[in-house]
Design a protein around this motif. Structure first.
Motif, PDB file in Angstrom:
ATOM      1  N   ASP A 211      24.072 -40.430  21.930  1.00 58.83           N
ATOM      2  CA  ASP A 211      24.838 -40.532  20.687  1.00 58.83           C
ATOM      3  C   ASP A 211      26.261 -41.040  20.957  1.00 58.83           C
ATOM      4  N   GLU A 212      26.388 -41.855  22.024  1.00 56.66           N
ATOM      5  CA  GLU A 212      27.696 -42.347  22.436  1.00 56.66           C
ATOM      6  C   GLU A 212      27.695 -43.854  22.693  1.00 56.66           C
ATOM      7  N   TRP A 213      26.558 -44.389  23.133  1.00 58.89           N
ATOM      8  CA  TRP A 213      26.431 -45.809  23.455  1.00 58.89           C
ATOM      9  C   TRP A 213      25.443 -46.423  22.481  1.00 58.89           C
ATOM     10  N   PHE A 214      25.839 -47.536  21.841  1.00 57.36           N
ATOM     11  CA  PHE A 214      25.073 -48.107  20.737  1.00 57.36           C
ATOM     12  C   PHE A 214      24.718 -49.567  21.050  1.00 57.36           C
ATOM     13  N   PHE A 215      23.445 -49.895  20.894  1.00 58.73           N
ATOM     14  CA  PHE A 215      22.948 -51.214  21.260  1.00 58.73           C
ATOM     15  C   PHE A 215      22.069 -51.773  20.149  1.00 58.73           C
ATOM     16  N   ILE A 216      22.138 -53.092  19.985  1.00 60.65           N
ATOM     17  CA  ILE A 216      21.222 -53.776  19.077  1.00 60.65           C
ATOM     18  C   ILE A 216      20.616 -54.966  19.823  1.00 60.65           C
ATOM     19  N   ARG A 217      19.545 -55.472  19.266  1.00 59.42           N
ATOM     20  CA  ARG A 217      18.883 -56.621  19.857  1.00 59.42           C
ATOM     21  C   ARG A 217      19.248 -57.873  19.082  1.00 59.42           C
ATOM     22  N   GLY A 218      19.504 -58.959  19.800  1.00 55.07           N
ATOM     23  CA  GLY A 218      19.849 -60.230  19.180  1.00 55.07           C
ATOM     24  C   GLY A 218      19.196 -61.389  19.907  1.00 55.07           C
ATOM     25  N   CYS A 219      19.415 -62.568  19.391  1.00 58.41           N
ATOM     26  CA  CYS A 219      18.832 -63.795  19.945  1.00 58.41           C
ATOM     27  C   CYS A 219      19.937 -64.661  20.539  1.00 58.41           C
ATOM     28  N   LEU A 220      19.865 -64.870  21.833  1.00 57.66           N
ATOM     29  CA  LEU A 220      20.782 -65.764  22.524  1.00 57.66           C
ATOM     30  C   LEU A 220      20.027 -67.075  22.722  1.00 57.66           C
ATOM     31  N   GLU A 221      20.461 -68.111  22.015  1.00 53.94           N
ATOM     32  CA  GLU A 221      19.748 -69.379  22.005  1.00 53.94           C
ATOM     33  C   GLU A 221      20.456 -70.404  22.884  1.00 53.94           C
ATOM     34  N   ILE A 222      19.644 -71.129  23.666  1.00 50.02           N
ATOM     35  CA  ILE A 222      20.139 -72.201  24.513  1.00 50.02           C
ATOM     36  C   ILE A 222      19.527 -73.503  23.995  1.00 50.02           C
ATOM     37  N   PRO A 223      20.334 -74.425  23.463  1.00 46.42           N
ATOM     38  CA  PRO A 223      19.771 -75.693  22.987  1.00 46.42           C
ATOM     39  C   PRO A 223      19.117 -76.460  24.145  1.00 46.42           C
ATOM     40  N   VAL A 224      17.976 -77.069  23.861  1.00 46.04           N
ATOM     41  CA  VAL A 224      17.277 -77.893  24.840  1.00 46.04           C
ATOM     42  C   VAL A 224      17.427 -79.335  24.394  1.00 46.04           C
ATOM     43  N   ARG A 225      18.034 -80.151  25.232  1.00 48.09           N
ATOM     44  CA  ARG A 225      18.307 -81.549  24.876  1.00 48.09           C
ATOM     45  C   ARG A 225      17.006 -82.276  24.553  1.00 48.09           C
ATOM     46  N   GLY A 226      16.997 -82.874  23.365  1.00 43.61           N
ATOM     47  CA  GLY A 226      15.844 -83.637  22.935  1.00 43.61           C
ATOM     48  C   GLY A 226      14.843 -82.852  22.110  1.00 43.61           C
ATOM     49  N   TYR A 227      15.069 -81.559  21.906  1.00 41.14           N
ATOM     50  CA  TYR A 227      14.134 -80.722  21.155  1.00 41.14           C
ATOM     51  C   TYR A 227      14.892 -79.910  20.109  1.00 41.14           C
ATOM     52  N   ARG A 228      14.232 -79.677  18.982  1.00 43.71           N
ATOM     53  CA  ARG A 228      14.844 -78.847  17.936  1.00 43.71           C
ATOM     54  C   ARG A 228      14.822 -77.368  18.319  1.00 43.71           C
ATOM     55  N   GLU A 229      13.742 -76.957  18.961  1.00 43.60           N
ATOM     56  CA  GLU A 229      13.559 -75.549  19.297  1.00 43.60           C
ATOM     57  C   GLU A 229      14.381 -75.186  20.536  1.00 43.60           C
ATOM     58  N   PRO A 230      15.157 -74.101  20.469  1.00 42.59           N
ATOM     59  CA  PRO A 230      15.937 -73.684  21.640  1.00 42.59           C
ATOM     60  C   PRO A 230      15.118 -72.794  22.571  1.00 42.59           C
ATOM     61  N   LEU A 231      15.625 -72.626  23.777  1.00 41.99           N
ATOM     62  CA  LEU A 231      15.148 -71.559  24.658  1.00 41.99           C
ATOM     63  C   LEU A 231      15.803 -70.300  24.119  1.00 41.99           C
ATOM     64  N   ASN A 232      15.023 -69.255  23.898  1.00 44.02           N
ATOM     65  CA  ASN A 232      15.552 -68.059  23.231  1.00 44.02           C
ATOM     66  C   ASN A 232      15.395 -66.840  24.133  1.00 44.02           C
ATOM     67  N   TYR A 233      16.481 -66.116  24.284  1.00 43.23           N
ATOM     68  CA  TYR A 233      16.455 -64.838  24.995  1.00 43.23           C
ATOM     69  C   TYR A 233      16.670 -63.721  23.984  1.00 43.23           C
ATOM     70  N   GLY A 234      15.749 -62.759  23.931  1.00 45.00           N
ATOM     71  CA  GLY A 234      15.932 -61.562  23.120  1.00 45.00           C
ATOM     72  C   GLY A 234      16.735 -60.562  23.936  1.00 45.00           C
ATOM     73  N   VAL A 235      18.026 -60.503  23.693  1.00 43.62           N
ATOM     74  CA  VAL A 235      18.941 -59.720  24.525  1.00 43.62           C
ATOM     75  C   VAL A 235      19.447 -58.481  23.785  1.00 43.62           C
ATOM     76  N   TRP A 236      19.989 -57.558  24.557  1.00 45.66           N
ATOM     77  CA  TRP A 236      20.606 -56.342  24.013  1.00 45.66           C
ATOM     78  C   TRP A 236      22.112 -56.470  24.098  1.00 45.66           C
ATOM     79  N   LEU A 237      22.781 -55.920  23.086  1.00 46.36           N
ATOM     80  CA  LEU A 237      24.226 -55.981  22.985  1.00 46.36           C
ATOM     81  C   LEU A 237      24.774 -54.606  22.692  1.00 46.36           C
ATOM     82  N   SER A 238      25.867 -54.287  23.312  1.00 49.24           N
ATOM     83  CA  SER A 238      26.550 -53.031  23.043  1.00 49.24           C
ATOM     84  C   SER A 238      27.577 -53.278  21.947  1.00 49.24           C
ATOM     85  N   LEU A 239      27.533 -52.433  20.922  1.00 50.46           N
ATOM     86  CA  LEU A 239      28.505 -52.489  19.824  1.00 50.46           C
ATOM     87  C   LEU A 239      29.287 -51.185  19.787  1.00 50.46           C
ATOM     88  N   SER A 240      30.430 -51.220  19.172  1.00 50.71           N
ATOM     89  CA  SER A 240      31.167 -49.980  18.938  1.00 50.71           C
ATOM     90  C   SER A 240      30.379 -49.127  17.942  1.00 50.71           C
TER      91      SER A 240
END
Length: 183
Positions: A65-94
């Protein structure tokens, strides 16, 4: 609101991304997404204590009940393609940001616009330490997870997010993650 990560390269609308894997010989099709089931900080909690100390869902985690995390999408554009490389990452928020984010998480009328400061809490293979890189977390319409934008630093992951990567780099990343014992 415009997409905070932009690239100015052309797109291959008819050509799907595919490559022959140097490790297993299989043909891999599509730009994959990779993700982690929990923030790296969960590993610091002894196995026997996790049930009592960690509240974990697919999209949020609270430790002690002290450390708070959410999941987000960290996208890396791939040259020549519309679809990015996507990492489902965790982030610490206040605590305050986590409370505000959580209050709109299940709202089907949720819109883009809110942003939060966060710390990256996922170790991404193939890069120098990615733990605790500074991020901006951009809320997107329901049910999409938030977009993660790394601060503009000289970290290789931040550079790749800003500038995009070539398809051969995606192949390198995919092979490393899918076949870690061979790298």
């Amino acid at each position: 609101m415009t997409h905070p990560i932009q690239t100015t390269v052309g797109f291959r609308d008819t050509e799907p991304f595919r490559f022959e894997c140097a490790t297993c010989g299989a043909t891999h099709e599509g730009i994959p997404s990779f993700g982690w089931d929990f923030p790296a900080q969960c590993l610091a909690i002894p196995d026997g204590e996790r049930v009592r100390r960690v509240v974990l869902s697919d999209d949020a985690c609270v430790i002690d009940d002290e450390w708070f995390f959410i999941r987000g999408c960290l996208e890396i554009p791939v040259r020549g393609y519309r679809e990015p490389l996507n990492y489902g990452v965790w982030l610490s928020l206040s605590r305050d940001s986590f409370t505000r984010y959580s209050s709109t998480f299940d709202d089907v009328n949720r819109r883009s616009g809110a942003s939060y400061f966060g710390w990256l809490c996922s170790a991404i293979p193939g890069y120098p330490d990615t733990q605790l890189l500074k991020t901006s977390v951009h809320v997107r319409p329901w049910p999409t997870r938030p977009l993660v934008q790394l601060d503009a630093t000289d970290h290789p992951l931040a550079i790749e997010q800003r500038e995009g990567v070539n398809p051969w780099r995606v192949q390198q990343i995919v092979e490393r993650i899918l076949h870690p014992r061979h790298r």
